[in-house]
Scaffold this motif. Structure first.
Motif, mmCIF file in Angstrom:
data_model
loop_
_atom_site.group_PDB
_atom_site.id
_atom_site.type_symbol
_atom_site.label_atom_id
_atom_site.label_comp_id
_atom_site.label_asym_id
_atom_site.label_seq_id
_atom_site.Cartn_x
_atom_site.Cartn_y
_atom_site.Cartn_z
ATOM 1 N N GLN A 1 -30.510 2.243 45.518
ATOM 2 C CA GLN A 1 -31.859 2.694 45.818
ATOM 3 C C GLN A 1 -32.824 1.572 45.456
ATOM 4 O O GLN A 1 -32.443 0.599 44.827
ATOM 5 C CB GLN A 1 -32.206 3.955 45.036
ATOM 6 C CG GLN A 1 -32.133 3.775 43.529
ATOM 7 C CD GLN A 1 -32.379 5.067 42.776
ATOM 8 O OE1 GLN A 1 -32.506 6.131 43.369
ATOM 9 N NE2 GLN A 1 -32.434 4.984 41.472
ATOM 10 N N TYR A 2 -34.082 1.724 45.876
ATOM 11 C CA TYR A 2 -35.065 0.704 45.529
ATOM 12 C C TYR A 2 -35.381 0.763 44.039
ATOM 13 O O TYR A 2 -35.163 1.777 43.372
ATOM 14 C CB TYR A 2 -36.341 0.877 46.354
ATOM 15 C CG TYR A 2 -37.195 2.068 45.964
ATOM 16 C CD1 TYR A 2 -38.246 1.937 45.051
ATOM 17 C CD2 TYR A 2 -36.958 3.333 46.505
ATOM 18 C CE1 TYR A 2 -39.025 3.027 44.692
ATOM 19 C CE2 TYR A 2 -37.735 4.426 46.155
ATOM 20 C CZ TYR A 2 -38.760 4.268 45.246
ATOM 21 O OH TYR A 2 -39.531 5.349 44.888
ATOM 22 N N THR A 3 -35.876 -0.342 43.502
ATOM 23 C CA THR A 3 -36.227 -0.437 42.087
ATOM 24 C C THR A 3 -37.641 -0.992 41.978
ATOM 25 O O THR A 3 -38.022 -1.891 42.734
ATOM 26 C CB THR A 3 -35.268 -1.381 41.332
ATOM 27 O OG1 THR A 3 -33.919 -0.967 41.585
ATOM 28 C CG2 THR A 3 -35.533 -1.356 39.844
ATOM 29 N N GLU A 4 -38.427 -0.462 41.055
ATOM 30 C CA GLU A 4 -39.787 -0.951 40.854
ATOM 31 C C GLU A 4 -39.946 -1.534 39.455
ATOM 32 O O GLU A 4 -39.445 -0.973 38.483
ATOM 33 C CB GLU A 4 -40.804 0.173 41.078
ATOM 34 C CG GLU A 4 -40.898 0.590 42.544
ATOM 35 C CD GLU A 4 -41.970 1.627 42.790
ATOM 36 O OE1 GLU A 4 -42.665 1.529 43.823
ATOM 37 O OE2 GLU A 4 -42.120 2.546 41.960
ATOM 38 N N PHE A 5 -40.647 -2.663 39.379
ATOM 39 C CA PHE A 5 -40.949 -3.317 38.116
ATOM 40 C C PHE A 5 -42.465 -3.419 37.984
ATOM 41 O O PHE A 5 -43.134 -3.922 38.893
ATOM 42 C CB PHE A 5 -40.345 -4.727 38.070
ATOM 43 C CG PHE A 5 -38.850 -4.763 38.098
ATOM 44 C CD1 PHE A 5 -38.112 -4.740 36.919
ATOM 45 C CD2 PHE A 5 -38.157 -4.827 39.301
ATOM 46 C CE1 PHE A 5 -36.730 -4.781 36.933
ATOM 47 C CE2 PHE A 5 -36.773 -4.872 39.329
ATOM 48 C CZ PHE A 5 -36.059 -4.840 38.143
ATOM 49 N N LEU A 6 -42.999 -2.967 36.866
ATOM 50 C CA LEU A 6 -44.426 -3.119 36.601
ATOM 51 C C LEU A 6 -44.619 -4.419 35.829
ATOM 52 O O LEU A 6 -44.246 -4.530 34.665
ATOM 53 C CB LEU A 6 -44.956 -1.932 35.795
ATOM 54 C CG LEU A 6 -46.487 -1.855 35.660
ATOM 55 C CD1 LEU A 6 -47.141 -1.687 37.036
ATOM 56 C CD2 LEU A 6 -46.891 -0.687 34.750
ATOM 57 N N LEU A 7 -45.195 -5.419 36.497
ATOM 58 C CA LEU A 7 -45.345 -6.750 35.919
ATOM 59 C C LEU A 7 -46.741 -6.949 35.364
ATOM 60 O O LEU A 7 -47.706 -6.311 35.792
ATOM 61 C CB LEU A 7 -45.051 -7.813 36.988
ATOM 62 C CG LEU A 7 -43.695 -7.680 37.703
ATOM 63 C CD1 LEU A 7 -43.530 -8.805 38.712
ATOM 64 C CD2 LEU A 7 -42.542 -7.654 36.709
#
Length: 258
Positions: free
Chosen positions: A86-92
């Motif tokens: 699945q897609y992955t999100e990173f809060l940078l």
């Protein structure tokens, strides 16, 4: 090495262009040195061009690959991210400068004798997985280097690793991967992947070298090919829209229209 070169020839995974804060965030990819072409898809760089007004939400879509990555100003903190279904999100943060190595399917486990299934759907400290590479990045990569200089150093290190690696060129596994890639993931896995091995054994090989089952890999390959082709015919296929949303985080229409 032809059995490995076929993957590069048949599969070109992509990450969608960044739209959010596009003027202030830059992304680019550099090809590896020639000896590494069968193993490394690209080196990549993701960085801010100025401080952002808010944290940046970076979405990584499913691409069937395993990546090493690190923040250039903290190279001692380096990581590996496994196959994701699945897609992955990173809060940078407001400023960042990430460098990565994207390995073609099966190549990270081949080069480092690592079970890909143990990394699936998560990221892990590289030191806990491949300490030699983690130490090299921590000691030899620093902010004073350009991306091209970083690429050259990584090329040398990975080429040395490839030269001393004994590869498992199991034709049954790579024939199955070739069939999937040639059909762009649009096939019935259990029936079409008759390569002289039982479905159960094939699943074990896929889980070790890819990180998931042949069925899931097929879906990711089909999704990746849809990103390239942007085929409107997929939009009305409910099962494909469901998979696409899972891998991308949006429907095909939403992704195409930005």
């Amino acid at each position: 090495m032809k059995i490995f070169s076929d993957i590069k020839a048949l599969y070109q995974p992509i990450q969608p262009l960044i739209r959010q804060a596009a003027d202030d965030v830059a992304y680019r990819e550099l090809p590896p040195a020639a000896p590494l072409v069968p193993f490394v898809h690209c080196y990549w760089e993701l960085k801010t061009t100025r401080a952002l007004d808010a944290p940046f939400n970076y979405r990584v879509v499913a691409d069937g690959c395993i990546d090493i990555f690190f923040e250039l100003h903290q190279p001692q903190e380096n990581f590996v991210m496994g196959f994701c279904n699945q897609y992955t999100e990173f809060l940078l943060e407001h400023t960042f400068h990430y460098i990565g190595i994207r390995f073609l399917p099966t190549m990270f486990p081949q080069l480092f004798s690592v079970n890909a299934a143990e990394l699936s759907n998560r990221f892990e400290s590289l030191h806990a997985v491949v300490p030699t590479v983690a130490k090299f990045i921590a000691s030899d990569i620093h902010p004073g280097l350009t991306m091209e200089q970083i690429k050259d150093r990584l090329d040398i290190h990975l080429s040395r690793q490839a030269a001393k690696t004994v590869f498992n060129a199991d034709g049954r596994l790579y024939d199955a991967i070739r069939i999937i890639l040639q059909h762009e993931g649009t096939l019935s896995t259990e029936k079409a992947l008759d390569t002289g091995i039982s479905p159960r054994q094939l699943r074990r090989l896929f889980e070790f070298y890819i990180g998931d089952t042949p069925k899931t890999f097929c879906k990711v390959v089909r999704f990746q090919n849809s990103l390239r082709a942007q085929p409107s015919g997929y939009y009305d296929q409910s099962h494909f829209i469901k998979d696409f949303r899972n891998f991308y985080g949006a429907t095909p229409r939403q992704a195409l229209n930005g």
